[in-house]
Design an enzyme around this catalytic site. Structure first.
Site, short mmCIF file in Angstrom:
data_model
loop_
_atom_site.label_atom_id
_atom_site.label_comp_id
_atom_site.label_asym_id
_atom_site.label_seq_id
_atom_site.Cartn_x
_atom_site.Cartn_y
_atom_site.Cartn_z
N ASP A 65 37.06 50.23 37.13
CA ASP A 65 38.10 49.46 36.47
C ASP A 65 39.38 50.29 36.32
OD1 ASP A 65 38.80 47.00 35.11
OD2 ASP A 65 38.79 48.14 33.26
N GLU A 122 39.45 48.39 41.19
CA GLU A 122 40.42 47.42 40.67
C GLU A 122 41.80 48.07 40.59
OE1 GLU A 122 41.42 44.71 36.77
OE2 GLU A 122 41.12 46.88 36.69
#
Length: 355
Positions: A89, A115
């Site tokens: 993330d 991400e």
């Protein structure tokens, strides 16, 4: 790391930038003050983005061998338990070179999904992370979905991909929505759009761009609402309008995953058009026809497949198995097949589901 202070799920305490396994000096901080750090507030400044705290979350020193070893050790422990991939993330808030100090310690077979939300003019761009693994392509849905939502645009998709400005396919993680974009309005289509969303998912799974990711979510009206209190229960609590959506259990999703595997890396051939709402194509040993129109498409198309009787794999979950499928498409000796493609749906066949 988590902001503030509290007790973790395993009973360990944290606070004042101190955690199990990490001391204050394992986090970025002001010179001479390990209790505080700058805040991310300037996306044109690489240092600010990657060495300051994001929304109050203490920022680990990912350039530290100790920190790299702790993170890699955890992921490797999970690998020993059976995981085969990780989603990292907020990757743009970690320097790519420092992040590689973690990824190079992982098994070579580990799938890495990063991400990275890229925006023009920002100091950190998705291309900086191509060497480490797949990168989320947030522009995928915003470019694809308008051509699904409006009628008479399906034929435009013949060139969909890098030529539209998307990142190189070999690095891309393509997706329609995720847990964030479902809730912040950045996903044009979600499960709330019903058949349009399923139609877009089927196209995504059929099209040779990127490494695709399918969303599986739960119903919500409050964007801060947590998940249901009940489990999926073998599908019993799926698609009931109140618990789990289970998009991945739709025949048009689950069986198109196998279709995509059969198609492999094969390019699009036998591109065919009916109206501007209707397209069909072959990819290797797989063929699909899409109808975005409001009425059925009765047609004869070139499938490029050997003669025989094929399961219409997206007709039902059982229709992916030649032993149980009841809806079929007959391919003639010249590769053509007559079929009816119902409104806002598809006909999909492949050689691994042939009678």
């Amino acid at each position: 790391m988590a902001a503030g202070s509290g007790v973790g799920t395993a009973g360990s305490s944290y606070g004042n930038r101190q955690y199990p396994f990490y001391s204050q000096n394992d986090f970025h901080h002001y010179d001479g003050n390990s209790n505080a750090n700058c805040e991310v507030d300037d996306y044109s400044n690489k240092y600010n983005v990657q060495y300051c705290d994001l929304v109050g979350l203490p920022d680990l020193v990912t350039g530290s061998e100790y920190v790299q070893g702790q993170i890699a050790g955890y992921i490797n422990k999970m690998s020993d338990l059976g995981i085969v991939g990780v989603r990292i993330d907020a990757v743009k808030h970690q320097d790519a070179g420092e992040l590689s100090g973690i990824t190079k310690q992982l098994p070579g077979s580990m799938y890495i999904n990063q991400e990275v939300i890229g925006s023009a003019g920002e100091a950190v761009q998705p291309s900086m992370y191509f060497d480490l693994g797949h990168v989320t392509e947030f522009s995928y849905s915003t470019m694809l979905d308008p051509n699904i939502m409006a009628e008479n645009k399906m034929t435009y998709l013949k060139t969909f991909g890098e030529s539209w400005g998307l990142m190189p396919s070999q690095y891309a993680c393509a997706f329609l929505d995720n847990h964030d974009t479902q809730r912040n309005g950045n996903a044009p289509l979600t499960y709330k759009n019903g058949g349009l969303y399923l139609f877009a998912e089927m196209f995504m799974l059929s099209w040779p761009y990127g490494d695709v990711r399918v969303m599986s979510s739960y119903y919500f009206t409050n964007t801060d609402a947590g998940p249901p209190s009940v489990g999926v229960n073998g599908g019993a609590n799926c698609a009931d309008g109140k618990n789990w959506v289970c998009e991945h259990r739709e025949a048009g999703v689950a069986n198109m995953v196998r279709w995509r595997l059969v198609a492999g890396n094969s390019p699009v051939t036998n591109w065919q058009e009916g109206t501007a709402n209707q397209i069909a194509f072959t990819r290797g040993n797989a063929f699909v026809a899409f109808n975005r129109g409001s009425s059925s498409w009765r047609t004869t198309l070139q499938t490029g497949l050997p003669a025989g009787e094929y399961c219409q794999v997206v007709d039902s979950l059982d229709n992916d198995d030649p032993a149980t499928c009841t809806s079929t498409v007959t391919v003639n000796s010249d590769g053509t097949a007559s079929m009816e493609v119902r409104s806002l749906y598809a006909v999909a066949i492949h050689t691994e589901a042939k009678k």
